[in-house]
Structure formats: structure tokens, C-alpha cells
Design an enzyme around this catalytic site. Structure first.
Site, PDB file in Angstrom:
ATOM      1  CB  ALA A 193      -0.844   0.070   1.298  1.00 56.60           C
ATOM      2  CG  MET A 194       3.582   1.543  -2.491  1.00 61.55           C
ATOM      3  SD  MET A 194       4.330   1.458  -4.073  1.00 61.55           S
ATOM      4  CE  MET A 194       5.728   2.866  -3.930  1.00 61.55           C
TER       5      MET A 194
ATOM      6  N   GLY B 162       2.568   7.480  -1.272  1.00 61.45           N
ATOM      7  CA  GLY B 162       3.151   8.488  -1.874  1.00 61.45           C
ATOM      8  C   GLY B 162       4.180   9.013  -0.917  1.00 61.45           C
TER       9      GLY B 162
ATOM     10  CG  ASP C  76       6.693   6.505   6.811  1.00 60.38           C
ATOM     11  OD1 ASP C  76       7.789   6.822   7.163  1.00 60.38           O
ATOM     12  OD2 ASP C  76       5.784   7.201   7.565  1.00 60.38           O
TER      13      ASP C  76
ATOM     14  CG  LEU D  25      -6.117   2.441  -1.406  1.00 56.52           C
ATOM     15  CD1 LEU D  25      -6.540   2.100  -0.119  1.00 56.52           C
ATOM     16  CD2 LEU D  25      -6.354   0.995  -2.279  1.00 56.52           C
TER      17      LEU D  25
ATOM     18  CB  CYS E  42      -9.201   4.754   6.968  1.00 56.68           C
ATOM     19  SG  CYS E  42      -8.584   4.527   5.135  1.00 56.68           S
TER      20      CYS E  42
ATOM     21  N   GLY F 166       3.325   1.143   5.426  1.00 65.50           N
ATOM     22  CA  GLY F 166       4.594   1.835   5.825  1.00 65.50           C
ATOM     23  C   GLY F 166       4.216   2.080   7.531  1.00 65.50           C
TER      24      GLY F 166
ATOM     25  CB  CYS G 217      -7.074  11.555   3.454  1.00 68.32           C
ATOM     26  SG  CYS G 217      -8.327  10.507   3.641  1.00 68.32           S
TER      27      CYS G 217
END
Length: 361
Positions: free
Chosen positions: A10-11, A13, A16, A36, A105, A129, A203
Site C-alpha cells: 500500500a503506497m 506516496g 514510509d 488507493l 479506514c 508503512g 485526508c
């Protein structure tokens, strides 16, 4: 050497998750980078530029994946995110509770939905991360969750809801590192996000003004009502229950203070105010409890208890009332215990479990 399994990373951006992907590639895992898309359609397009899951995050994650030579995919989870995170967030405030959307989430999107997608992609594991560590207890034959090594970045508090099956399929590659080490290692590997600032805001509320967000998203939140003192006397008026939280001092408009919000009464649409001493509670009741590292305990036990992310744990006695309900009795009363927030139980660095603060006896 045996071939390493396929892993979905799960990146976000950020640095970490980017270093997490880099470390797994170096360890021989077959990595698939996934970012995502969760910013909802009701936000203006520019709102998706920043944050942990915005358009800018997609570009940063894609650049890192390209540097590492791994595939990168963007999954549109915006409808799911709106239904399982944003709507419960709004409804909690309307009910006089203060939610933690990151926990929602993690539970509903990043692990339940994304882990399912990872399985569809033929991956055996999901890597993130997060600053946390996974272990295994051979005595109880359970996977365990432990604090991250960096006390200033530890994220185990927001991961207490992970199930045994989810923990078994999760990797935390940076959980044993400090943030300074993560940045240094990212720079040494030439990752383009090595110096990128951490994301702090919710977010889906890029400007951090949750009250303005609620006014727009749920206009029924703007329902004035009484400010009551702890004796039940009306001392003023408020503009909407959703705009207040336990411990709040500013914005009450009362003379002779300081006064604090000490409770929210949804049934009467009332904000309860008092002095600082009125903020302290000796007990709370937690519901929807998940025992992550230990089986549900058959008897009371002592633990260190966190009632908010950014505070140290306090010693308390846990009194189970069934597998998913616990009465927490603090050794010393604690300030601003807030219904809707998570309460997480620790023994040293081991996360025993956690739940949602339901009400205060």
C-alpha cells in the site's frame, strides 16, 4: 533460496511506504505497488492534490514504483471510502461522539477491502508503512501486534482492530526503524520522496476545518441547543452538537471561565460544560472490543491504557463484560475521556486489544 511470495504494498506516496516497498524488493519479494484513490467526488478537484491519498500522492507513489522497477496500480475506492469512513464520521458527530476516521479506514478499507483485493491479485501478503511490528506468541499460538520502535511515530494505536487472519497476512517493513533512519535509508536509495513532509490532516478534509465540512456535508448538524452546567442549568446556547468535543475550551462564549466541554447529550441536544476538575473520569466502558494479541481474558487484568493517540498510556484495570465489552477502571482519574475515540490496552510494547469508548459511568 526459496522464492519470496508476492506482496501488495500500500503506497501512499510518502517516505514510509516507499521505503517499505524498497526493503521488500531488496529482500526478494515480488512487489505490486497499489495506491488507493479515496478522495470523494463531492470534494473539489483541487482537494485531491495533497494529503495521503490525493492526486499528488499517486504521482509520488508512481515515481517510486518506477524507480524500484515494480508495477503500480491505482484502485478507485472512493465510493467504499465515502460509505464506510466518511458517512460514519459524520453520523458519529451528529450523535455527540468524536470519531477517529483513520481507525475506520484501516479496518474497513486498507485491511478488509484492500487485503481482499490483494488476494485477487494472487498476493499472499499486504505490506504498509505503518510504524508497528508483528510477532508470534507460540504459547497462545497467536500473531501479535507490538509498538513501533520509534516512540514518536508508533501507530499501533490505530491498528488494534486487526484480526488474526489480517495480521498473519501483513508485513510492517519499517516498524523496527526510527523515522530518521527511514529518511536516511530512503535518501541512500535515491527515492524521490526521501524528504517529503508527513501528512497530518484528515485526508478528506484537506484544510482541517471539520466543522465547515460538517456544515456542508450534513446541514442538519447546525441545530442550536442549550449549554448546560453540570447541575443541569442552562448557561448559554450552542450552534450544533457536532461542533463540540469533550475537553474543548474555546468557542463556548461564556464569561467567568475557563469552562470546558465535559459531555455531550445527544438526547437533549445539549452541550455540558464545567470546570477542569469536571473533566476527569475514573472509569469508561468500551464496546466492539477486539483482542488482537491475546485471547479474550476470562478474568480482570491490569494494563496500560491509551485513550487518545498522542498521550502516554495510563495504568488501569480491565474488567471484561463479555468478549467484546470491557469496563476500564483507571488507577488515577483521566481527563477528557471522549466517547467515540479508541481506547487501546497495552502490556509493555504488546497491544492486548482495544475498542471504542461508548460511555462514561
Amino acid at each position: 533460496m526459496a522464492e519470496r511470495p508476492r506482496v501488495v504494498v500500500a503506497m501512499s506516496g510518502g517516505v514510509d511506504s516507499s521505503l517499505a516497498a524498497a526493503l521488500l524488493v531488496e529482500q526478494g519479494y515480488e512487489c505490486l505497488g497499489v495506491t488507493l484513490k479515496v478522495w470523494p467526488s463531492y470534494l473539489p478537484a483541487e482537494a485531491g492534490e495533497g494529503g495521503c491519498c490525493g492526486l499528488g500522492a499517486v504521482e509520488d507513489a508512481r515515481a517510486v514504483a518506477s524507480k524500484l522497477g515494480i508495477p503500480h496500480y491505482v484502485l478507485n475506492f472512493s465510493e467504499l471510502f465515502s460509505r464506510l469512513v466518511v458517512e460514519p464520521f459524520c453520523q458519529a458527530y451528529l450523535a455527540g461522539r468524536t470519531p477517529n476516521p483513520c481507525i475506520l479506514c484501516n479496518r474497513e478499507v486498507k485491511w478488509r477491502a484492500l487485503l481482499h483485493k490483494a488476494e485477487e491479485l494472487g498476493a499472499e501478503c499486504l505490506a504498509t508503512g505503518h510504524y508497528a511490528r508483528r510477532g508470534f506468541d507460540p504459547t497462545n499460538r497467536r500473531h501479535t501486534l507490538r509498538r513501533g520502535v520509534d516512540p514518536g511515530k508508533d501507530q499501533s494505536y490505530v491498528l488494534y482492530s486487526l484480526t488474526q487472519e489480517q495480521l498473519a497476512a501483513t508485513l510492517f517493513p519499517v516498524g523496527g526503524l526510527r523515522k530518521s533512519e527511514v529518511r536516511q535509508m530512503a535518501a541512500e536509495r535515491g527515492l524521490p520522496v526521501a524528504t517529503k513532509a508527513d501528512s497530518q490532516e484528515i485526508c478528506f478534509i484537506p484544510d482541517g476545518d471539520y466543522r465547515s465540512f460538517l456544515r456542508t456535508r450534513v446541514p442538519e448538524a447546525v441545530r442550536p441547543g442549550p449549554l448546560l452546567d453540570v447541575e443541569g442549568r442552562e448557561v448559554g446556547r450552542h450552534g450544533g452538537l457536532a461542533f463540540y468535543t469533550v475537553g474543548q475550551r474555546k468557542g463556548l462564549g461564556l464569561a467567568g471561565g475557563p469552562f470546558y466541554v465535559v459531555g455531550l447529550d445527544a438526547a437533549r441536544n445539549a452541550v455540558i460544560v464545567g470546570r477542569r476538575a469536571d473533566l476527569y473520569r475514573a472509569e469508561l466502558v468500551a464496546v466492539d472490543v477486539n483482542w488482537v494479541s491475546i485471547p479474550p481474558p476470562p478474568a480482570p487484568l491490569n494494563a496500560a491504557v491509551k485513550i487518545r493517540y498522542r498521550i502516554p498510556p495510563a495504568p488501569a484495570e480491565l474488567l471484561p463484560e463479555g468478549e467484546e465489552r470491557v469496563r476500564v477502571r483507571f488507577h488515577k482519574p483521566q481527563p477528557a475521556v471522549t466517547p467515540g475515540q479508541a481506547v487501546v490496552f497495552y502490556h509493555d510494547d504488546l497491544v492486548l486489544g482495544g475498542g471504542t469508548i461508548a460511555h462514561l459511568p
